[in-house]
Design a protein around this motif. Structure first.
Motif: not given
Lengths: 167, 106
Positions: B51-63, A49-54, A119-125
């Motif tokens: 960060r734990f509950r990833l969304g459908d696109d595999g990114l963190p849940n930004y809500n 969470a880079f934005f929240i950290g900054i 869980p791992p992220l879908a992409s590193q970006q």
């Protein structure tokens, strides 16, 4: 992020968070709170969470704590002199806080979800600024505008409160 | 490997520290700082769940992160108002100790 960095930053954050409560001198408390917020910002960044950290560093460790220090210096607060402690109130407060901590830890230890790794992220970006911005101006547009009014009201309120003749 | 429980434990300990500060300290400004600690503990668990509950696109849940953004914004406004109240109180009563401020009317 390596696990030892998590424990390092979590330890720093908790130690300085405890120092906020323990210190007698308000300036020392405020400076401990700055270090605590910096450790927390590092934990936010470890969670991608880079934005929240900054924002945490800029708003909390920067603006809010400068405001705190400014008020402490304006009021010219010294370290509190030792007062006769109200032991009943002290023990009662400590017991209540400690039992809250025990309950939180008990609930976490019973939850199955808490034992899983992230869980791992879908992409590193991770372009989180873009995603948060899209949500803010799309889904959460009305709350965003209400927040703007809240800040305006707070600004007006602070000016009214700081006028000398309050009564 | 850090688990979700590690972050929640740290968040819970931080919340308990802030809570004990509100209950045990007598200085209004320190109590206010302890309140900030509790707000930040809540933020930490929100971001951990995001960060734990990833969304459908595999990114963190930004809500959750938008909620943290709102909490930080409201907390900043709250700090400004609260400190202004403390300054007004100090002008009227010459003290920041909560034990000396025990009457509703002065």
């Amino acid at each position: 992020m390596p696990a030892f960095l998590f424990w390092l930053f979590a330890g720093v954050m908790l130690v300085f968070g405890a120092l906020v409560v323990i210190n007698r001198n308000p300036i020392a408390s405020a400076l401990s709170l700055v270090v605590c917020f910096l450790g927390l910002a590092a934990l936010f960044i470890s969670l991608d969470a880079f934005f929240i950290g900054i924002i945490q560093v800029l708003v909390y460790a920067g603006a809010v704590m400068v405001l705190f220090l400014f008020i402490i210096m304006l009021l010219d607060l010294r370290a509190e002199e030792r007062r006769r402690m109200n032991w009943v109130a002290f023990t009662g407060g400590f017991v209540v806080a400690f039992s809250l901590l025990v309950q939180i830890l008990a609930v976490i230890s019973r939850t199955q979800m808490a034992k899983q790794a992230f869980p791992p992220l879908a992409s590193q970006q991770v372009d989180d600024v873009r995603n948060i911005g899209l949500l803010l101006f799309g889904n959460y547009n009305l709350p965003f505008q209400i927040i703007a009014v809240v800040i305006l009201v707070a600004t007006v309120g602070v000016i009214v409160l700081s006028k000398r003749q309050l009564r | 490997m850090t688990t979700l429980g590690d972050y929640l434990t740290v968040s819970g300990i931080l919340f308990a520290i802030g809570f004990s500060g509100v209950l045990l300290r007598r200085n209004v400004i320190i109590i206010f700082m302890a309140l900030e600690l509790m707000l930040n503990a809540a933020n930490l668990s929100l971001v951990a769940f995001s960060r734990f509950r990833l969304g459908d696109d595999g990114l963190p849940n930004y809500n959750a992160q938008v909620l943290v953004f709102f909490i930080i914004t409201v907390a900043a406004a709250e700090v400004a108002v609260g400190l202004a109240i403390i300054v007004a109180l100090y002008r009227a009563r010459r003290t920041t100790n909560v034990e000396d401020i025990n009457s509703l009317k002065f």
